[in-house]
Design a protein around this motif. Structure first.
Motif, mmCIF file in Angstrom:
data_model
loop_
_atom_site.group_PDB
_atom_site.id
_atom_site.type_symbol
_atom_site.label_atom_id
_atom_site.label_comp_id
_atom_site.label_asym_id
_atom_site.label_seq_id
_atom_site.Cartn_x
_atom_site.Cartn_y
_atom_site.Cartn_z
ATOM 1 N N ASN A 126 -0.155 -9.075 4.515
ATOM 2 C CA ASN A 126 -1.323 -9.178 3.269
ATOM 3 C C ASN A 126 -0.842 -8.491 2.299
ATOM 4 O OD1 ASN A 126 -3.043 -11.030 4.624
ATOM 5 N ND2 ASN A 126 -3.623 -9.083 5.918
ATOM 6 N N THR A 172 -1.911 -4.495 9.151
ATOM 7 C CA THR A 172 -3.123 -3.970 9.813
ATOM 8 C C THR A 172 -3.909 -5.001 10.504
ATOM 9 O OG1 THR A 172 -3.285 -3.384 7.419
ATOM 10 C CG2 THR A 172 -5.217 -2.618 8.859
ATOM 11 N N SER A 173 -3.717 -6.357 10.185
ATOM 12 C CA SER A 173 -4.281 -7.551 10.821
ATOM 13 C C SER A 173 -3.838 -7.687 12.444
ATOM 14 C CB SER A 173 -4.000 -8.774 10.438
ATOM 15 O OG SER A 173 -4.297 -9.789 11.060
ATOM 16 N N LYS A 209 -2.142 18.365 10.240
ATOM 17 C CA LYS A 209 -0.708 18.559 11.003
ATOM 18 C C LYS A 209 0.191 19.613 10.236
ATOM 19 C CE LYS A 209 2.710 15.815 13.550
ATOM 20 N NZ LYS A 209 3.540 14.612 13.457
ATOM 21 N N ARG A 210 0.203 19.287 8.926
ATOM 22 C CA ARG A 210 1.258 20.013 7.991
ATOM 23 C C ARG A 210 0.857 21.230 7.685
ATOM 24 N NH1 ARG A 210 4.653 15.860 4.661
ATOM 25 N NH2 ARG A 210 5.560 14.776 6.450
ATOM 26 N N GLN A 221 -9.943 -2.283 6.664
ATOM 27 C CA GLN A 221 -9.228 -1.440 7.807
ATOM 28 C C GLN A 221 -8.103 -0.405 7.103
ATOM 29 O OE1 GLN A 221 -8.941 -1.760 11.725
ATOM 30 N NE2 GLN A 221 -9.292 -4.003 11.676
ATOM 31 N N GLU A 222 -7.601 -0.988 6.078
ATOM 32 C CA GLU A 222 -6.591 -0.241 5.505
ATOM 33 C C GLU A 222 -6.954 1.040 4.843
ATOM 34 O OE1 GLU A 222 -2.886 -3.228 4.460
ATOM 35 O OE2 GLU A 222 -3.863 -2.339 2.808
ATOM 36 N N ASP A 265 0.573 3.522 2.880
ATOM 37 C CA ASP A 265 1.233 3.268 4.373
ATOM 38 C C ASP A 265 2.762 3.384 4.203
ATOM 39 O OD1 ASP A 265 -0.455 2.392 6.239
ATOM 40 O OD2 ASP A 265 -0.995 0.543 5.295
ATOM 41 N N THR A 320 -8.033 8.191 7.799
ATOM 42 C CA THR A 320 -7.832 8.937 9.186
ATOM 43 C C THR A 320 -6.311 9.559 8.808
ATOM 44 O OG1 THR A 320 -8.594 6.925 9.924
ATOM 45 C CG2 THR A 320 -7.494 8.503 11.588
ATOM 46 N N SER A 321 -5.210 8.525 8.673
ATOM 47 C CA SER A 321 -3.946 9.099 8.888
ATOM 48 C C SER A 321 -3.391 10.397 7.807
ATOM 49 C CB SER A 321 -2.905 7.925 8.307
ATOM 50 O OG SER A 321 -3.059 6.604 8.987
ATOM 51 N N TYR A 322 -4.119 10.277 6.687
ATOM 52 C CA TYR A 322 -3.689 11.419 5.706
ATOM 53 C C TYR A 322 -4.582 12.594 6.320
ATOM 54 C CZ TYR A 322 -0.415 8.805 3.283
ATOM 55 O OH TYR A 322 0.725 8.085 2.781
ATOM 56 N N LYS A 356 -14.036 1.870 12.147
ATOM 57 C CA LYS A 356 -13.037 0.910 12.568
ATOM 58 C C LYS A 356 -13.562 0.209 13.592
ATOM 59 C CE LYS A 356 -8.982 -0.077 14.550
ATOM 60 N NZ LYS A 356 -8.242 -1.422 14.209
ATOM 61 N N HIS A 365 -10.604 -6.882 7.583
ATOM 62 C CA HIS A 365 -9.280 -6.863 7.466
ATOM 63 C C HIS A 365 -9.032 -5.814 6.365
ATOM 64 C CE1 HIS A 365 -4.871 -7.630 6.527
ATOM 65 N NE2 HIS A 365 -4.874 -7.834 7.821
ATOM 66 N N LEU A 423 3.495 6.908 4.493
ATOM 67 C CA LEU A 423 3.276 7.292 6.174
ATOM 68 C C LEU A 423 4.642 6.756 6.772
ATOM 69 C CD1 LEU A 423 -0.230 6.535 7.283
ATOM 70 C CD2 LEU A 423 0.890 8.758 7.220
ATOM 71 N N ARG A 428 -7.740 3.360 7.562
ATOM 72 C CA ARG A 428 -6.378 4.012 8.019
ATOM 73 C C ARG A 428 -5.944 4.937 7.213
ATOM 74 N NH1 ARG A 428 -3.559 -0.370 8.283
ATOM 75 N NH2 ARG A 428 -1.970 0.712 7.259
ATOM 76 N N MET A 429 -5.796 4.935 6.057
ATOM 77 C CA MET A 429 -5.635 5.876 5.083
ATOM 78 C C MET A 429 -6.264 7.236 5.119
ATOM 79 S SD MET A 429 -3.121 4.517 3.093
ATOM 80 C CE MET A 429 -2.634 3.808 4.605
ATOM 81 N N PRO A 455 -1.925 1.294 13.905
ATOM 82 C CA PRO A 455 -3.062 1.725 14.650
ATOM 83 C C PRO A 455 -3.687 2.674 13.470
ATOM 84 C CG PRO A 455 -0.962 2.779 15.114
ATOM 85 C CD PRO A 455 -0.511 1.566 14.357
ATOM 86 N N VAL A 456 -4.983 3.131 13.812
ATOM 87 C CA VAL A 456 -5.836 3.843 12.657
ATOM 88 C C VAL A 456 -5.318 5.279 12.823
ATOM 89 C CG1 VAL A 456 -7.823 4.727 12.249
ATOM 90 C CG2 VAL A 456 -7.693 2.252 12.820
ATOM 91 N N GLY A 457 -5.007 6.073 13.916
ATOM 92 C CA GLY A 457 -4.696 7.359 14.065
ATOM 93 C C GLY A 457 -3.154 7.582 13.476
ATOM 94 N N LEU A 458 -2.930 8.858 12.879
ATOM 95 C CA LEU A 458 -1.634 9.183 12.465
ATOM 96 C C LEU A 458 -0.899 9.435 13.673
ATOM 97 C CD1 LEU A 458 0.085 10.355 10.168
ATOM 98 C CD2 LEU A 458 -0.692 12.851 10.912
ATOM 99 N N GLN A 518 -5.365 13.473 9.141
ATOM 100 C CA GLN A 518 -4.496 13.873 10.254
ATOM 101 C C GLN A 518 -3.037 14.665 9.928
ATOM 102 O OE1 GLN A 518 -4.704 10.659 12.915
ATOM 103 N NE2 GLN A 518 -6.460 11.169 13.890
ATOM 104 N N LEU A 519 -2.571 13.924 8.704
ATOM 105 C CA LEU A 519 -1.290 14.490 8.254
ATOM 106 C C LEU A 519 -1.591 15.786 7.660
ATOM 107 C CD1 LEU A 519 1.544 13.440 8.086
ATOM 108 C CD2 LEU A 519 1.076 12.707 5.834
ATOM 109 N N ASN A 528 0.854 -1.341 0.026
ATOM 110 C CA ASN A 528 -0.014 -0.105 0.091
ATOM 111 C C ASN A 528 1.019 1.191 -0.065
ATOM 112 O OD1 ASN A 528 -1.924 1.953 0.507
ATOM 113 N ND2 ASN A 528 -2.658 1.176 2.361
#
Lengths: 149, 752
Positions: A72, A101-102, B555-556, B540-541, A22, B547-549, B580, B537, A25, B544-545, A123-126, B551-552, A19
């Motif tokens: 995965n 992720t698992s 932040k930035r 989730q990815e 990911d 959420t993370s981005y 989630k 499963h 990140l 996460r993308m 984890p989910v959060g940054l 938040q990124l 990914n």
């Protein structure tokens, strides 16, 4: 108690992650690392094994000091990589951090059974993610003494 | 219309019923017509036969109608006919038994033929009996004895009626009158006998018919009918043999009687002819000297039976007498001192021929008779030679006891018994009679064998045959009955075997189906769980993308974003976080099936304590008080049971009311399982939701008041089901909740 890695040459990290998000990140997180490191990214197990065995197109790459392995993935997944890696006398000493992720118990069990050195759920959060990467950096790149080959 | 329908679908027994019933109707009708039209052939068949009485004909008409009515299921009509027939039969029987005249014999017809009829118009007693039977049968239609199969009752009626017809018919065929006539009473007409046989056959056919429907393949009536038939045949044989014996005896006795009569006759003629000889010499040679006469007479009188030989002079006085001794009192006595003697004297003199008196009392004593032989010398009457005979002495001599040994013998003269031998009475049916004629007199002899002789001569073959026949009838009926029972039993065993085999096949098929279903269920379950796992499963990815981005980004580029942008990012991140959570729960839920944790004895107390440790934060915040009774060890998966307790206790605390939460856990043992209770004092659950709360992602409250995805109870239910138990609850809104669940105390395999 500084690792030898912290001063001299950069730590070579192989990130096996399909990914790109990911991967990015992780790259972003490691940019802020205190330890000097060089991150190499491949997107599946096949490429990872080619990288490790220095097969084309990876004939000139360095031997990684640590591997961050997703489970995965297409073509060849992290479990297969682990299995092959740990069978290979030349490669089995490279520590493998499963970063996935698992959260499944089976995945955790299986990974350790295949001699993964540690297992970390993304984890989910940054912020949490950054914390995790920082922990990896702290522990594996600073605290731990890795074999010199 | 109905009648024709029934007829068209008639079975063989039905056909026979109609045929025999129709015969009876025609028989009755033709005899009725015979009575009205004075047709002797229709009434009597032969002129010396007993007529079929009018009432008998009526009986046949109604019996036949009744039987046909039964065949076509007109049961009311059959009963009505039966009632008429039964009344005719029973009333006639009452007349015979009580000697009454109920005025029914000639109610419809003045009987002008009364051959062999004791009471004009009254049917024979056996006919009345038979009609009583057939009438009662049609009235009740064999529903007589509860518990006895109808076919058996019907079979008894039918065969008895046939027997009652067979006996008289047999009597007609063999000439044994006792077979069709009881005593002096009216005889059974020959066509009545035939009619009864037909009626009986009809009832037997009806028996067959109901047996087909009711006896389930085992005709219970057959042993009865077979038994009664054999019994009837034995009775017939017995009667025939008895009749034959009797006839032989009677013929013999008649011959004997003739022989005795001939002996007596000869002896008398001999004796009288000698007296005649004495008189003839007197006539030829003139009156002899007294000495000469006495000499001649004495020679004659030496023969047995003589009391005396006398010469009675023309003035009827006894003059000479031989032997003198024992006869002194009659000398010179007038010979015609009484009527009989005088008549005989006059008769002999007038006819100039021998004359014999009837039996008289002799002056010398005893019963005797006199023989007068008149003497005429050249037409000059010179008196009589008189022979005086003692009957006893005479018969004892001429008919010696050894000749008539065993016989009772009676001798009559002018209807008066003059001699008797033997103590037993004369028999009515075995009796020989003959006349004894000599000169102008006739005696009558009647003889019968005495009891001793009868017993000697009678063959007991007939009784033996009756006894054997009765025994055979019983044995036959019993053996058929047992054979049937055996067959029923064997058939039952066979049927049971067949059922068992069928059941085995069905069960095997069911098992196979079940196996197939189970394996397909396992497959689909596995696939579903695999899907849920992979989906959650893989979900989730991207999450996460996001959420993370986000938040990124925040932040930035904090400085470049306005307040709205930060708020929007906040919502996006929150949504992703909730998603989630949902995915994690779904994953947990799907994993209950896929996890391969083996079952082991799990101490529920340990598990509960683990759950309480996990909940310690919540317990502290809510100031909850959790208590429990001693809890058992059960077979199960420890992590799942921990999840179960954690969810239930967590819910109990989370859904609290205004009071501090109190939770109590207890367990009760039952036959095969433990029943656990988790009791709280929380907000309770309205009854309409009791089922819904166990579904996945079912929430009863908004997220602000009570957080959670709503998967907790669904998970509990799945865990309990996987352990082979049950979960339910009792609750009222505002009054707390009790969750019950059962866990088997022995392991149950629930996952394929």
């Amino acid at each position: 108690m500084m690792s030898s890695n912290s001063k001299g040459s950069a730590v070579e990290i192989l990130l096996v992650e399909d990914n790109p998000g990911d991967a990015r990140l992780t790259i972003e997180a490691l940019k802020e690392a205190k330890v000097h490191n060089r991150l190499h990214t491949v997107s599946d197990g096949v490429e990872a094994m080619a990288f490790l065995r220095r097969e084309a197109p990876y004939t000139d790459v360095p031997r990684p000091d640590i591997i961050l392995l997703d489970l995965n993935m297409p073509r060849m997944d992290g479990r297969e990589v682990l299995a092959e890696l740990k069978e290979d006398a030349a490669l089995k000493m490279i520590p493998v951090v499963v970063l996935t992720t698992s959260q499944a118990e089976e995945d955790i069990m299986r990974s350790y059974n295949l001699h993964a050195n540690c297992y970390i759920s993304k984890p989910v959060g940054l912020d949490q993610f950054l914390t995790v990467i920082r922990s990896i950096e702290n522990f594996w790149l600073s605290v731990v003494r890795l074999p010199k080959v | 219309m109905m009648f024709h329908d029934k007829l068209r679908t008639l079975s063989l027994p039905g056909f026979i019923i109609i045929l025999t019933g129709g015969f009876a109707v025609l028989l009755g009708l033709s005899v009725l017509i015979g009575w009205y039209s004075h047709n002797i052939t229709l009434i009597q068949v032969r002129p010396n036969f007993v007529p079929m009485q009018y009432n008998t004909a009526l009986g046949f008409l109604f019996s036949g109608m009744g039987i046909v009515a039964i065949a076509v299921s007109r049961l009311r009509l059959a009963q009505a006919c039966g009632a008429v027939v039964a009344v005719i039969g029973l009333l006639t029987l009452i007349e015979y038994i009580f000697g009454l005249d109920l005025k029914i014999d000639q109610l419809f017809m003045q009987h002008y033929v009364t051959v062999k009829t004791s009471n004009p118009g009254r049917m024979a007693p056996n006919t009345a009996l038979t009609f009583s039977f057939s009438g009662v049968f049609m009235l009740l239609q064999a529903k007589v004895f509860p518990g006895v199969p109808r076919s058996v009752v019907s079979g008894i009626f039918g065969s008895v009626i046939i027997a009652l017809g067979m006996v008289p018919l047999f009597g007609y065929l063999t000439g044994v009158e006792t077979a069709y006539g009881w005593g002096y009473l009216t005889r059974v007409a020959v066509h009545t006998a035939v009619g009864f046989i037909m009626l009986g056959l009809g009832i037997i056919a009806y028996t067959w018919h109901i047996s087909r429907r009711e006896d389930h393949g085992t005709p219970r009536w057959i042993p009865v009918v077979a038994g009664i038939s054999v019994l009837t045949i034995s009775v017939l044989l017995w009667q025939a043999l008895t009749a034959n014996d009797t006839k032989k005896l009677r013929d013999n006795t008649r011959l004997e009687a003739g022989g005795y009569a001939a002996i007596v006759e000869t002896a008398m003629n001999d004796r009288i002819s000698m007296l005649v000889q004495l008189a003839r010499r007197w006539q030829q040679e003139g009156r002899p000297s007294r000495e000469r006469w006495q000499h001649d007479a004495e020679v004659i009188s030496r023969q047995d039976g003589y009391q005396a030989i006398e010469w009675v002079d023309p003035s009827y006085h006894v003059r000479w007498i031989v032997p003198e001794t024992g006869n002194e009192m009659v000398r010179n006595m007038p010979s015609a001192f009484e009527e009989k003697r005088h008549l005989a004297l006059d008769k002999a003199r007038e006819r100039r021929d021998v004359s014999v008196t009837s039996a008289i009392k002799l002056k010398q004593g005893g019963t005797g008779f006199l023989v007068y032989v008149p003497i005429f010398v050249k037409n000059q009457f010179e008196g009589f030679i008189l022979g005086v005979f003692q009957i006893n002495g005479l018969l004892e001599a001429v008919l010696p006891k050894k000749v008539t040994a065993g016989y009772t013998l009676e001798l009559y003269s002018d209807q008066n018994e003059i001699y008797r031998r033997g103590n037993d009475p004369l028999l009515v049916n075995i009796r020989g009679e003959a006349n004894i004629n000599f000169y102008d007199t006739q005696w009558h002899i009647k003889i019968s064998p005495g009891y001793a002789l009868l017993n000697r001569q009678e063959s007991h073959l007939s009784e033996v045959i009756l006894g054997l026949g009765a025994m055979m009838a019983l044995l036959l009926a019993l053996s058929i009955h047992f054979l049937q029972s055996t067959r029923v039993h064997a058939a039952g065993v066979l049927a049971a075997n067949r059922r068992l085999r069928e059941e085995v096949v069905v069960r095997k098929r069911a098992e196979l189906n079940l196996e197939k279903q189970a394996s397909s269920l396992v497959r689909s379950n596995t696939e579903l769980e695999q899907f849920a796992y992979v989906a959650s499963h893989d979900l989730q990815e991207p999450l996460r993308m996001v959420t993370s981005y986000m938040q990124l980004l925040e932040k930035r580029y904090k400085d470049k974003l306005d307040v709205d942008a930060s708020e929007f990012i906040g919502y996006a991140v929150d949504g992703a976080a909730r998603m989630k959570l949902l995915i994690t729960d779904l994953l947990t839920y799907s994993r209950v099936g896929t996890q391969v944790e083996a079952f082991a004895q799990v101490d529920c107390e340990t598990v509960l304590n683990g759950a309480l440790a996990n909940l310690s934060g919540l317990i502290e915040i809510e100031q909850a008080k959790v208590t429990h009774d001693p809890l058992p060890k059960v077979p199960g998966a420890a992590t799942q049971l921990l999840q179960l307790f954690q969810n239930l206790v967590g819910n109990a605390i989370k859904f609290r009311g205004s009071e501090a939460p109190r939770v109590h856990i207890s367990a009760q043992t039952e036959a095969k399982s433990w029943t656990f209770q988790v009791r709280d004092n929380g907000i309770g659950i309205a009854p309409e939701f009791h089922n819904r709360i166990f579904a996945v992602f079912q929430r009863l409250h908004d997220r602000v008041t009570y957080e959670g995805t709503g998967i907790g109870l669904a998970l509990c239910k799945k865990i309990i089901e996987r352990h082979g138990g049950d979960i339910w609850l009792e609750s009222e809104l505002g009054h707390g909740t009790v969750f019950y669940f059962t866990l088997p105390n022995k392991q149950v395999i629930t996952d394929g």
